[in-house]
Motif scaffolding. Structure first.
Motif, PDB file in Angstrom:
ATOM      1  N   LEU A  27      50.893   9.723   8.532  1.00 44.55           N
ATOM      2  CA  LEU A  27      50.142   8.472   8.605  1.00 44.55           C
ATOM      3  C   LEU A  27      50.571   7.509   7.499  1.00 44.55           C
ATOM      4  O   LEU A  27      50.656   6.302   7.723  1.00 44.55           O
ATOM      5  N   ALA A  28      50.873   8.037   6.322  1.00 43.94           N
ATOM      6  CA  ALA A  28      51.333   7.196   5.213  1.00 43.94           C
ATOM      7  C   ALA A  28      52.691   6.577   5.509  1.00 43.94           C
ATOM      8  O   ALA A  28      52.988   5.478   5.051  1.00 43.94           O
ATOM      9  N   SER A  29      53.510   7.269   6.299  1.00 41.61           N
ATOM     10  CA  SER A  29      54.843   6.740   6.627  1.00 41.61           C
ATOM     11  C   SER A  29      54.768   5.537   7.562  1.00 41.61           C
ATOM     12  O   SER A  29      55.704   4.751   7.642  1.00 41.61           O
ATOM     13  N   LYS A  30      53.661   5.426   8.279  1.00 43.69           N
ATOM     14  CA  LYS A  30      53.441   4.339   9.242  1.00 43.69           C
ATOM     15  C   LYS A  30      54.486   4.339  10.362  1.00 43.69           C
ATOM     16  O   LYS A  30      54.709   3.337  11.012  1.00 43.69           O
ATOM     17  N   LEU A  58      60.129  13.621  10.799  1.00 42.04           N
ATOM     18  CA  LEU A  58      59.301  13.553   9.595  1.00 42.04           C
ATOM     19  C   LEU A  58      58.944  14.956   9.094  1.00 42.04           C
ATOM     20  O   LEU A  58      58.931  15.210   7.892  1.00 42.04           O
ATOM     21  N   TYR A  59      58.670  15.869  10.021  1.00 41.78           N
ATOM     22  CA  TYR A  59      58.343  17.245   9.641  1.00 41.78           C
ATOM     23  C   TYR A  59      59.529  17.906   8.934  1.00 41.78           C
ATOM     24  O   TYR A  59      59.359  18.567   7.906  1.00 41.78           O
ATOM     25  N   SER A  60      60.712  17.695   9.471  1.00 42.02           N
ATOM     26  CA  SER A  60      61.915  18.243   8.847  1.00 42.02           C
ATOM     27  C   SER A  60      62.080  17.689   7.425  1.00 42.02           C
ATOM     28  O   SER A  60      62.361  18.441   6.485  1.00 42.02           O
ATOM     29  N   GLN A  61      61.896  16.397   7.274  1.00 47.42           N
ATOM     30  CA  GLN A  61      61.999  15.783   5.948  1.00 47.42           C
ATOM     31  C   GLN A  61      60.911  16.316   5.015  1.00 47.42           C
ATOM     32  O   GLN A  61      61.165  16.592   3.841  1.00 47.42           O
ATOM     33  N   TYR A  62      59.698  16.472   5.536  1.00 41.44           N
ATOM     34  CA  TYR A  62      58.555  16.959   4.750  1.00 41.44           C
ATOM     35  C   TYR A  62      58.823  18.378   4.246  1.00 41.44           C
ATOM     36  O   TYR A  62      58.667  18.672   3.056  1.00 41.44           O
ATOM     37  N   ILE A  63      59.251  19.260   5.141  1.00 42.27           N
ATOM     38  CA  ILE A  63      59.507  20.660   4.793  1.00 42.27           C
ATOM     39  C   ILE A  63      60.660  20.780   3.789  1.00 42.27           C
ATOM     40  O   ILE A  63      60.629  21.618   2.893  1.00 42.27           O
ATOM     41  N   ALA A  71      51.981   8.918  -3.291  1.00 41.62           N
ATOM     42  CA  ALA A  71      50.985   9.991  -3.429  1.00 41.62           C
ATOM     43  C   ALA A  71      49.580   9.454  -3.187  1.00 41.62           C
ATOM     44  O   ALA A  71      48.737  10.135  -2.590  1.00 41.62           O
ATOM     45  N   LYS A  72      49.333   8.230  -3.599  1.00 36.79           N
ATOM     46  CA  LYS A  72      48.022   7.621  -3.385  1.00 36.79           C
ATOM     47  C   LYS A  72      47.748   7.444  -1.901  1.00 36.79           C
ATOM     48  O   LYS A  72      46.644   7.739  -1.427  1.00 36.79           O
ATOM     49  N   ASP A  73      48.737   6.978  -1.141  1.00 30.27           N
ATOM     50  CA  ASP A  73      48.554   6.804   0.302  1.00 30.27           C
ATOM     51  C   ASP A  73      48.274   8.139   0.985  1.00 30.27           C
ATOM     52  O   ASP A  73      47.414   8.226   1.869  1.00 30.27           O
ATOM     53  N   ILE A  74      48.989   9.176   0.577  1.00 28.99           N
ATOM     54  CA  ILE A  74      48.765  10.500   1.167  1.00 28.99           C
ATOM     55  C   ILE A  74      47.361  11.000   0.823  1.00 28.99           C
ATOM     56  O   ILE A  74      46.639  11.475   1.697  1.00 28.99           O
ATOM     57  N   ALA A  75      46.953  10.880  -0.433  1.00 30.64           N
ATOM     58  CA  ALA A  75      45.623  11.324  -0.853  1.00 30.64           C
ATOM     59  C   ALA A  75      44.530  10.553  -0.120  1.00 30.64           C
ATOM     60  O   ALA A  75      43.529  11.147   0.318  1.00 30.64           O
ATOM     61  N   ASP A  76      44.721   9.245   0.050  1.00 33.45           N
ATOM     62  CA  ASP A  76      43.745   8.437   0.797  1.00 33.45           C
ATOM     63  C   ASP A  76      43.634   8.925   2.238  1.00 33.45           C
ATOM     64  O   ASP A  76      42.538   9.007   2.799  1.00 33.45           O
ATOM     65  N   ASN A  77      44.773   9.256   2.843  1.00 32.48           N
ATOM     66  CA  ASN A  77      44.763   9.735   4.224  1.00 32.48           C
ATOM     67  C   ASN A  77      44.144  11.123   4.351  1.00 32.48           C
ATOM     68  O   ASN A  77      43.473  11.407   5.334  1.00 32.48           O
ATOM     69  N   VAL A  78      44.346  11.981   3.361  1.00 29.10           N
ATOM     70  CA  VAL A  78      43.697  13.301   3.369  1.00 29.10           C
ATOM     71  C   VAL A  78      42.185  13.107   3.350  1.00 29.10           C
ATOM     72  O   VAL A  78      41.457  13.736   4.130  1.00 29.10           O
ATOM     73  N   ARG A  79      41.700  12.232   2.478  1.00 31.67           N
ATOM     74  CA  ARG A  79      40.257  11.963   2.411  1.00 31.67           C
ATOM     75  C   ARG A  79      39.751  11.411   3.743  1.00 31.67           C
ATOM     76  O   ARG A  79      38.688  11.818   4.232  1.00 31.67           O
TER      77      ARG A  79
END
Length: 88
Positions: A27-30, A58-63, A71-79
């Protein structure tokens, strides 16, 4: 018959993940969007993302540690994802 094939094709074009951190990163990647979710157990959810091919990349890049996002965008999306799943 065509309608059933279309539904099968459509369900096959969805990327499914129970990894809330990965979904938050997507979601942060848009580049992809959350199109649904499903309760798997009393405390687990499966998130449905689209488009499939972009999510696979994206999954391949993430792994492999090559998906660089805020990091802020990811943390906001987790919340956000946690708040969405609390009421269901």
């Amino acid at each position: 018959m065509a309608k059933i094939n279309m539904q099968t094709e459509q369900s096959n074009s969805i990327f499914k993940s129970q990894d809330i951190s990965f979904v938050a990163a997507v979601l942060a990647s848009k580049k992809a969007q959350l199109v649904g979710s499903q309760r798997v157990s009393s405390y687990r959810f499966e998130f449905h993302l689209s488009p499939l091919e972009i999510c696979k990349e994206l999954y391949s890049q993430y792994i492999n540690g090559r998906l660089f996002l805020s990091a802020k965008d990811i943390a906001d999306n987790v919340r956000l994802l946690k708040s969405l799943t609390k009421g269901t």
